[in-house]
Scaffold this motif. Structure first.
Motif, PDB file in Angstrom:
ATOM      1  N   TYR A 158      23.837  11.461  15.073  1.00 11.73           N
ATOM      2  CA  TYR A 158      23.511  11.098  13.694  1.00 11.73           C
ATOM      3  C   TYR A 158      22.001  11.084  13.503  1.00 11.73           C
ATOM      4  O   TYR A 158      21.240  10.719  14.399  1.00 11.73           O
ATOM      5  N   ALA A 159      21.566  11.521  12.327  1.00 17.24           N
ATOM      6  CA  ALA A 159      20.144  11.552  11.999  1.00 17.24           C
ATOM      7  C   ALA A 159      19.674  10.148  11.658  1.00 17.24           C
ATOM      8  O   ALA A 159      20.297   9.450  10.870  1.00 17.24           O
ATOM      9  N   LEU A 160      18.570   9.727  12.271  1.00 15.30           N
ATOM     10  CA  LEU A 160      18.087   8.357  12.088  1.00 15.30           C
ATOM     11  C   LEU A 160      16.733   8.272  11.409  1.00 15.30           C
ATOM     12  O   LEU A 160      16.451   7.330  10.679  1.00 15.30           O
ATOM     13  N   SER A 161      15.865   9.241  11.640  1.00 15.48           N
ATOM     14  CA  SER A 161      14.496   9.134  11.151  1.00 15.48           C
ATOM     15  C   SER A 161      14.435   9.121   9.626  1.00 15.48           C
ATOM     16  O   SER A 161      15.035   9.974   8.956  1.00 15.48           O
ATOM     17  N   LEU A 162      13.707   8.148   9.076  1.00 16.10           N
ATOM     18  CA  LEU A 162      13.465   8.078   7.634  1.00 16.10           C
ATOM     19  C   LEU A 162      12.049   8.521   7.276  1.00 16.10           C
ATOM     20  O   LEU A 162      11.728   8.695   6.105  1.00 16.10           O
ATOM     21  N   ASN A 163      11.193   8.708   8.275  1.00 11.80           N
ATOM     22  CA  ASN A 163       9.769   8.953   8.029  1.00 11.80           C
ATOM     23  C   ASN A 163       9.377  10.420   8.057  1.00 11.80           C
ATOM     24  O   ASN A 163       8.251  10.757   7.692  1.00 11.80           O
ATOM     25  N   THR A 164      10.274  11.279   8.512  1.00  9.58           N
ATOM     26  CA  THR A 164       9.946  12.695   8.595  1.00  9.58           C
ATOM     27  C   THR A 164      10.814  13.477   7.635  1.00  9.58           C
ATOM     28  O   THR A 164      11.930  13.057   7.300  1.00  9.58           O
ATOM     29  N   PRO A 165      10.339  14.619   7.165  1.00 11.94           N
ATOM     30  CA  PRO A 165      11.142  15.421   6.234  1.00 11.94           C
ATOM     31  C   PRO A 165      12.489  15.800   6.838  1.00 11.94           C
ATOM     32  O   PRO A 165      12.578  16.179   8.004  1.00 11.94           O
ATOM     33  N   ALA A 166      13.523  15.672   6.040  1.00  9.18           N
ATOM     34  CA  ALA A 166      14.858  16.014   6.512  1.00  9.18           C
ATOM     35  C   ALA A 166      14.992  17.526   6.628  1.00  9.18           C
ATOM     36  O   ALA A 166      14.498  18.282   5.798  1.00  9.18           O
ATOM     37  N   LYS A 167      15.652  17.984   7.659  1.00 13.89           N
ATOM     38  CA  LYS A 167      15.917  19.410   7.821  1.00 13.89           C
ATOM     39  C   LYS A 167      17.274  19.594   8.467  1.00 13.89           C
ATOM     40  O   LYS A 167      17.750  18.744   9.217  1.00 13.89           O
ATOM     41  N   LEU A 168      17.893  20.718   8.168  1.00 14.75           N
ATOM     42  CA  LEU A 168      19.205  20.999   8.729  1.00 14.75           C
ATOM     43  C   LEU A 168      19.051  21.647  10.090  1.00 14.75           C
ATOM     44  O   LEU A 168      18.277  22.582  10.258  1.00 14.75           O
ATOM     45  N   GLU A 169      19.779  21.143  11.045  1.00 11.23           N
ATOM     46  CA  GLU A 169      19.770  21.667  12.397  1.00 11.23           C
ATOM     47  C   GLU A 169      21.015  22.507  12.623  1.00 11.23           C
ATOM     48  O   GLU A 169      21.990  22.434  11.863  1.00 11.23           O
ATOM     49  N   ASP A 170      21.006  23.331  13.662  1.00 12.00           N
ATOM     50  CA  ASP A 170      22.215  24.040  14.044  1.00 12.00           C
ATOM     51  C   ASP A 170      23.325  23.022  14.313  1.00 12.00           C
ATOM     52  O   ASP A 170      23.119  22.024  14.989  1.00 12.00           O
TER      53      ASP A 170
END
Length: 262
Positions: A158-170
């Motif tokens: 699950y994605a946790l970071s709120l401080n970096t731009p969101a991006k879609l991963e493979d």
């Protein structure tokens, strides 16, 4: 919500600290519980010390309150050290022992690094990956309190970071939390020492991420999940477009007549 039960779980979600799972996965966890799945949360550390919390006992009470709001079957906090969490053999064994004991079908851990936030998150990610592997190794039961081998069927991050731009991963996909976003926010607010009024922006950021991920997928709100291996789809159309809408048809009358409206 007891950790004493040995009844198997469907899902275990892992965080470095109490509140990690709520931030990244709270809506999905709440939805799973309402769908009838047995879900547990494992926090690798108690998350303390922190500036506003008077003691670890207070943080643990907040974590228990949040877990009750989400509806999980149990929450366990391991005795690994906050701020000094590292991917060690001992840490892997501790978490793998939990996986062997509760035998989840699915394990969900943190995805990658979280720049400008705790480095414990990246260590937790690696510990979780290793524990999933350790849980299925045979001829090694003595290392895991005698708990037998268990093969986890699937793993997600699950994605946790709120401080970096969101991006879609493979391997990324979006979990629909339209109906459980408010439950997620309520669980976060249970952490009164971590999210006081002065940190209200955290709630805005969490909601913004939920709408950012959900909207392109056609949901009011969503959470980003990443699959490290291929996931098979049995019905491509339904998966991509959603269930077919069943349109109500007028009854067929003799000689092709339509019923009179009333």
């Amino acid at each position: 919500m007891s950790a004493d039960s040995t009844e198997p779980l469907d899902v275990i979600a892992v965080g470095a600290h109490p509140d990690d799972v709520e931030v990244g996965l709270g809506g999905t966890i709440a939805k799973m519980c309402r769908q009838g799945y047995r879900v547990g949360i494992v926090d690798l550390t108690d998350g303390e010390p922190t500036p506003r919390c008077p003691s670890p006992e207070v943080r643990l009470a907040e974590a228990q309150a949040a877990a009750e709001i989400l509806g999980v079957q149990f929450r366990m906090v391991l005795d690994l050290p906050n701020r000094k969490l590292f991917d060690t053999y001992e840490a892997r064994i501790k978490l793998a022992s939990v996986l062997r004991r509760y035998r989840p079908r699915l394990v969900i851990g943190i995805f990658g690094k979280t720049p400008m936030a705790s480095p414990d998150h990246w260590q937790a990610s690696q510990i979780t990956d290793a524990a999933v592997f350790y849980a299925r190794l045979s001829k090694w039961d003595s290392e895991f309190d005698g708990h037998p081998v268990h093969t986890v069927e699937r793993q997600l991050w699950y994605a946790l970071s709120l401080n970096t731009p969101a991006k879609l991963e493979d391997g990324a996909f979006v979990s629909d939390i339209s109906d459980t976003l408010e439950i997620k926010m309520e669980a976060l607010r249970a952490y009164k020492t971590q999210f006081p009024v002065t940190k209200e922006r955290i709630f805005r950021m969490v909601q913004a991420h939920a709408h950012f991920y959900g909207s392109p997928a056609g949901f009011l709100a969503g959470e980003l999940l990443i699959a490290p291996s291929l996931i098979g789809v049995r019905d491509v159309v339904e998966t991509v477009c959603g269930p077919r809408e069943v349109k109500k048809q007028d009854p067929i009358m003799p000689d092709g007549e339509l019923p009179q409206s009333t």
